[in-house]
Design an enzyme around this catalytic site. Sequence first.
Site, short mmCIF file in Angstrom:
data_model
loop_
_atom_site.label_atom_id
_atom_site.label_comp_id
_atom_site.label_asym_id
_atom_site.label_seq_id
_atom_site.Cartn_x
_atom_site.Cartn_y
_atom_site.Cartn_z
N SER A 576 0.85 -1.19 0.00
CA SER A 576 0.00 0.00 0.00
C SER A 576 0.89 1.23 0.00
O SER A 576 2.01 1.20 0.52
CB SER A 576 -0.88 0.01 1.25
N TYR A 589 -3.19 0.55 10.37
CA TYR A 589 -3.10 0.06 8.99
C TYR A 589 -1.73 0.40 8.40
O TYR A 589 -1.05 -0.46 7.84
CB TYR A 589 -4.22 0.71 8.17
#
Length: 699
Positions: A576, A589
């Site tokens: 990501s 996250y």
Amino acid sequence: MTDARGAERLSDQWDDQTAAGMSEPDLLLYRSNLLGSDLRITNFGGGNTSAKVKQKDPLTGKDVSVLWVKGSGGDLGSMKRDGFSTLYLDKLESLKGLYRGLEHEDEMVGYLPHCTFDLNPRAASIDTPLHAFIPKAHVDHMHPDAVIAIAASNASERLTKEAFGGEIGWLPWQRPGFDLGLKLEAMAKGQPALKGIVLAGHGLFTWGDTAKECYQQTLRIIQKAADHLVAKGKAEPFGKAVAKPLDEAGKAAFLTELVPGLRGKLSKGVPKVMHFTDAPEVMEFVDAARAEELAAIGTSCPDHFLRTKIWPLFLPFDPAKEKADAAAGRLDSLLEGYRKRYEAYYERCKRPTSPAMRDPYPVIVLVPGVGLLSFAKDKATARIASEFYVNAINVMRGAESVSAYVPIPEQEAFDIEYWLLEEAKLQRMPRPKSLEGRIALVTGGAGGIGGATARRLLAEGACVVITDIDPAALDEALASLRKDHGKDRVRAFRCDVTDEASVRDSYGYALRELGGLDILVSNAGIASAAPVEETPLEVWNRNLGILATGYFLVSRDAFALMKRQGIGGSIVFIGSKNALVASSGASAYCSAKAAATHLARCLALEGAEIGVRANVVNPDAVIRGSRIWGGTWRAERAASNKITDAEIEDFYRKRSLMKRSVFPEDIAEAVYFFASELSAKSTGNILNVDAGNVASFTR
Ligand SMILES: [Zn+2]
């Protein structure tokens, strides 16, 4: 109805209503599909059918006789009308004037296209003269196990008489071609009462005046052969059962121990996929006292050994006294022995024009107490090879029960295996796809990026196991992938990536179903957002559990499996942007993604010397098809960016440098790059697929 052994009798499937009003070519197709739908009548892709039909010649408008005969390639059971080649019968007849004798037989194949009727592009098969010269309107040529059992026994001619009481003729083994066509013609004309002919070491010809009569004749003759074997056959033709089969768990443990090393050794040239079967007829054979002795004789029918190689590898193993590692320990010397035997066979039999020697390693591996493992360049080929070996087992059982099983002469087998016409067929095959023979596992395979990735890898010829925690979504994804890519290459397994046993089981499954692993795509993910002081420990742990520990567990086991195979591999992490760039309100996250990215670098470091590469693809804002973006994350991101839900997609598009949306297929393309040999020299890398984001430029 069943026979004395409990086997179903062949049943007449002809339906007059269905057949009513059909043209001759359609009746031929109908009959062919019926015959091909029962593997006891003919093996997969084996045999052919024909009809001699009166048609108008497009050039003269006059009636001519046209031979409709199954063309080269394809399978009777599933063929369509375009699977037949069509040839002028009088032109085929005139080829007799050109025939120069056995040693010039192959040149006759070159004349066949000159006989084509109506510009039909379907290539005529080498069996065409066999059908053309039999003076009957409808001819079937089948490879039924029961008839081949008689045809491949050392009393073949006598047994043919006994089984069929003189209504079926017998010809000694001869390679199919023009000359065999002439011999069939001579016998059929010389003995007009015959209903068919057995070809030793090969199969059966039968005929009739109508399509229906021919079909029923074929069934009747095959049933007669099967009945004869049951009536006259002795019990236990393979000898007493000596190996006690392992139970389900024992077999699974055995395969887990044996297969990685075996696949690695067989995949040094071309990567191979495995198929495993422990069907009852296989177990009866491998567990029997005479299995090793009979396996060494080799397969007989040409169709069989072209798929299975002339001999299987028999791996001695005593399931009652030994563990799998004992069998694994024998592999090196057995494979070496097999290679030497195959090379010696090639050297003994080769001719000045023979093609170069092909892969000298076995396709079929037989293990007492366990079953049959087959290895080939793709899953369908491996599965079909195992089905053909089951045909060979049936033939050996039948032949040994009434006589002794004999193979065709070695030189004949070689001449078929290395036939220039077979070689030409191989050369005409399309080039293998870039991931053919590779096995991939995609976690989170039911999601948007996981699904697109599975499709991309399948499109390149890979076998793919998708795993997911959601069983309903997994079922749906499996069905959708199989619809587009067939059943053979797609598998699904429910896996919780945070659970050590669940991860281990998913690799055990991949190993048993397909033979191992070459590509891992670690993709299963979640996302959550909250300011740091409002992030509960549970949320932190959940993010780390799936995105860091989950990535660790799946890549650790993949790494170990790849190391045991010894043929390298590629690990691809779906990362990501947030692994590189801190993003406010998503500390759990971002931190978990950063951990995974660094893990990939560690894997790259440790994997380099064993050819295992590890790379990361960083998507950003892939919204379409995403289950993550369908949940609360979407609302959280919208709130954090002070926009509405509906504006999300547009917001992210405009935020990118290139003002373009990023789709799952874009990510899949980058995964494919890292999974394939295109990136053979890249490891430890990150590839952003985000339409441009200056903050995530790597440095
Ligand atoms: Zn044949």
